[in-house]
Design a protein around this motif. Structure first.
Motif, PDB file in Angstrom:
ATOM      1  N   GLY A 339       0.796  -1.224   0.000  1.00  0.00           N
ATOM      2  CA  GLY A 339       0.000   0.000   0.000  1.00  0.00           C
ATOM      3  C   GLY A 339       0.822   1.265   0.000  1.00  0.00           C
ATOM      4  O   GLY A 339       0.362   2.308  -0.479  1.00  0.00           O
ATOM      5  N   THR A 340       2.041   1.201   0.506  1.00  0.00           N
ATOM      6  CA  THR A 340       2.886   2.403   0.527  1.00  0.00           C
ATOM      7  C   THR A 340       3.310   2.833  -0.869  1.00  0.00           C
ATOM      8  O   THR A 340       3.724   3.975  -1.070  1.00  0.00           O
ATOM      9  N   ARG A 341       3.204   1.924  -1.843  1.00  0.00           N
ATOM     10  CA  ARG A 341       3.655   2.231  -3.206  1.00  0.00           C
ATOM     11  C   ARG A 341       2.511   2.642  -4.121  1.00  0.00           C
ATOM     12  O   ARG A 341       2.742   2.888  -5.303  1.00  0.00           O
ATOM     13  N   ALA A 351       3.011   8.305   3.319  1.00  0.00           N
ATOM     14  CA  ALA A 351       4.283   8.490   4.020  1.00  0.00           C
ATOM     15  C   ALA A 351       4.082   8.491   5.534  1.00  0.00           C
ATOM     16  O   ALA A 351       4.857   7.887   6.280  1.00  0.00           O
ATOM     17  N   PHE A 352       3.030   9.157   5.990  1.00  0.00           N
ATOM     18  CA  PHE A 352       2.732   9.214   7.421  1.00  0.00           C
ATOM     19  C   PHE A 352       2.408   7.827   7.958  1.00  0.00           C
ATOM     20  O   PHE A 352       2.946   7.406   8.992  1.00  0.00           O
ATOM     21  N   LEU A 353       1.515   7.118   7.270  1.00  0.00           N
ATOM     22  CA  LEU A 353       1.094   5.792   7.729  1.00  0.00           C
ATOM     23  C   LEU A 353       2.271   4.827   7.808  1.00  0.00           C
ATOM     24  O   LEU A 353       2.318   3.974   8.703  1.00  0.00           O
ATOM     25  N   ALA A 354       3.200   4.929   6.877  1.00  0.00           N
ATOM     26  CA  ALA A 354       4.368   4.046   6.891  1.00  0.00           C
ATOM     27  C   ALA A 354       5.413   4.500   7.903  1.00  0.00           C
ATOM     28  O   ALA A 354       6.084   3.671   8.529  1.00  0.00           O
ATOM     29  N   ALA A 385      -4.799   0.625   8.370  1.00  0.00           N
ATOM     30  CA  ALA A 385      -5.257   1.594   7.366  1.00  0.00           C
ATOM     31  C   ALA A 385      -4.582   1.342   6.021  1.00  0.00           C
ATOM     32  O   ALA A 385      -5.240   1.299   4.970  1.00  0.00           O
ATOM     33  N   LEU A 386      -3.264   1.179   6.028  1.00  0.00           N
ATOM     34  CA  LEU A 386      -2.545   0.920   4.777  1.00  0.00           C
ATOM     35  C   LEU A 386      -2.988  -0.393   4.145  1.00  0.00           C
ATOM     36  O   LEU A 386      -3.184  -0.474   2.917  1.00  0.00           O
ATOM     37  N   ALA A 387      -3.131  -1.434   4.953  1.00  0.00           N
ATOM     38  CA  ALA A 387      -3.540  -2.733   4.427  1.00  0.00           C
ATOM     39  C   ALA A 387      -4.945  -2.667   3.836  1.00  0.00           C
ATOM     40  O   ALA A 387      -5.207  -3.249   2.774  1.00  0.00           O
ATOM     41  N   ALA A 388      -5.855  -1.964   4.494  1.00  0.00           N
ATOM     42  CA  ALA A 388      -7.224  -1.851   3.995  1.00  0.00           C
ATOM     43  C   ALA A 388      -7.272  -1.086   2.681  1.00  0.00           C
ATOM     44  O   ALA A 388      -8.006  -1.458   1.754  1.00  0.00           O
ATOM     45  N   LEU A 389      -6.500  -0.025   2.560  1.00  0.00           N
ATOM     46  CA  LEU A 389      -6.452   0.746   1.316  1.00  0.00           C
ATOM     47  C   LEU A 389      -5.874  -0.099   0.187  1.00  0.00           C
ATOM     48  O   LEU A 389      -6.362  -0.056  -0.954  1.00  0.00           O
ATOM     49  N   GLU A 390      -4.845  -0.860   0.478  1.00  0.00           N
ATOM     50  CA  GLU A 390      -4.250  -1.728  -0.536  1.00  0.00           C
ATOM     51  C   GLU A 390      -5.233  -2.813  -0.972  1.00  0.00           C
ATOM     52  O   GLU A 390      -5.356  -3.108  -2.171  1.00  0.00           O
TER      53      GLU A 390
END
Length: 401
Positions: A339-341, A351-354, A385-390
């Motif tokens: 998700g960060t990519r 960037a914040f979430l990671a 949050a990142l995993a859900a968005l991905e």
């Protein structure tokens, strides 16, 4: 991916979907009640005495009033160390002044945590372009993950720290397209989070990383100028950390080879005598001296701490707890990294979430992990949050194939 579920499951989801907010609320209430029953109300833990003593002082005097025993160094150490915890004892002191006691403290934490869950839902939904699936998944994980919600019943900093960290994320997301009021709210949230406990500055630092990511994409020259200024300011940072870490004994944990604080379990031992720093220098200076003279051993220690931290597996955990980490949390890490990519999600938010989990991991590597989940739990909402968005993006890609 969702479209490939069995028809009966899809029918159930479609029927329940319009009521998903109420279902999340009901689930949240059920979880809070379950932990209150499990702990028989407010839970007094190892560091609770220190916070409650500080809060009682504040409630009685309006400031931290210490009357040390003559010739005692213990009280001086306690005074210096407690100054690292500002907001949480003040929060507790409000309830003590209201004569609400421990129940007031815990019920307040539960209410604030509920508001944080709503803030997480709204933030993820905004980043997902208004779609609710990712918001429901991130919030559902936040609500049901026991390592996070259990702290609402603890008389410790974790619950308030987790909630304020999520509020900071919410405020950061609202800055996009917002006016100066949104920036004021963000600054207030970041300062409040930084004052809860010593490593609260991680969230503000993550916001700084988000700002640098935005600058790197838009104004490279300014970005590299700030990086250069940061390098030049490194001696000031070391001086500041020497002051901030005066009540911590980091090198001593290195000598003991600890991967988790105050326990020899899984400790790493040196294969040759260690070179120790001289007396009379600051804590951060001692760390740098130790690193320069024992680089191989320190590298092994740091790698071990990193693995223990993110694995969420500790010696005393039950088999069910360990399986949850391996079968649920580890795949979520994989989704979060992916998700960060994703360029479709606003860059500063990614960037914040990671940065929050990575900066916390860096602190653990520099110091030592906790025997429990007190360091990991506060970063899990950002992983969720990142995993859900991905997962939402992944599902849309599969649907179009």
């Amino acid at each position: 991916m969702i479209s490939k579920l069995p028809p009966a499951v899809l029918t159930l989801i479609r029927r329940l979907w319009p009521q998903h907010r109420w279902l999340l609320l009901g689930l949240w209430l059920l979880v809070q009640a379950a932990f209150l029953v499990k702990f028989h109300g407010p839970h007094y833990a190892n560091d609770s005495a220190r916070y409650l003593g500080y809060a009682t002082n504040l409630a009685q005097h309006g400031y931290y009033h210490l009357e040390p025993t003559e010739g005692s160094l213990v009280d001086d150490f306690q005074y210096v160390h407690n100054q690292r915890y500002i907001l949480y004892p003040w929060y507790q002191s409000v309830w003590l002044r209201l004569h609400a006691g421990w129940w007031g403290i815990v019920l307040g934490q539960i209410l604030i945590s509920g508001l944080a869950a709503a803030a997480l839902y709204g933030s993820v939904r905004r980043l997902a372009g208004g779609r609710r699936g990712a918001a429901v998944l991130a919030t559902g994980l936040f609500v049901v993950w026991p390592d996070v919600q259990q702290f609402n019943c603890y008389l410790l900093t974790e619950s308030l720290f987790i909630s304020l960290s999520v509020f900071s994320f919410w405020a950061l997301v609202r800055v996009r397209g917002g006016g100066w009021q949104a920036w004021v709210v963000l600054i207030v949230c970041l300062l409040s989070t930084a004052l809860v406990r010593p490593n609260g500055f991680v969230v503000a630092a993550a916001a700084g990383v988000a700002g640098l990511a935005a600058l790197h994409a838009a104004r490279r020259r300014l970005f590299w100028g700030l990086i250069g200024a940061g390098v030049l300011a490194a001696p000031l940072v070391v001086w500041w950390l020497n002051y901030q870490l005066v009540s911590f004994f980091i090198v001593e944990t290195y000598v003991r080879g600890e991967l988790m604080f105050a326990t020899p379990v899984w400790a790493i031992h040196p294969s040759a005598p260690l070179v120790l720093p001289p007396a009379g220098i600051g804590q951060m200076s001692r760390v740098l001296y130790f690193a320069a003279h024992n680089p191989g051993f320190l590298a092994r220690l740091m790698l071990g701490k990193l693995l223990v931290f993110f694995s969420s597996i500790k010696p005393y955990y039950s088999l069910v707890h360990k399986l949850m980490s391996v079968l649920v949390l580890w795949p979520l890490y994989y989704l979060a990294v992916r998700g960060t990519r994703r360029a479709v999600v606003w860059l500063p938010a990614r960037a914040f979430l990671a940065a929050v989990p990575l900066l916390q991991a860096a602190i653990v590597m520099l110091t030592v992990d906790d025997y429990d989940v007190r360091f990991l739990a506060p970063v899990l909402p950002f992983v969720f949050a990142l995993a859900a968005l991905e997962l939402r993006i992944w599902n849309e890609e599969l649907a179009h194939k």
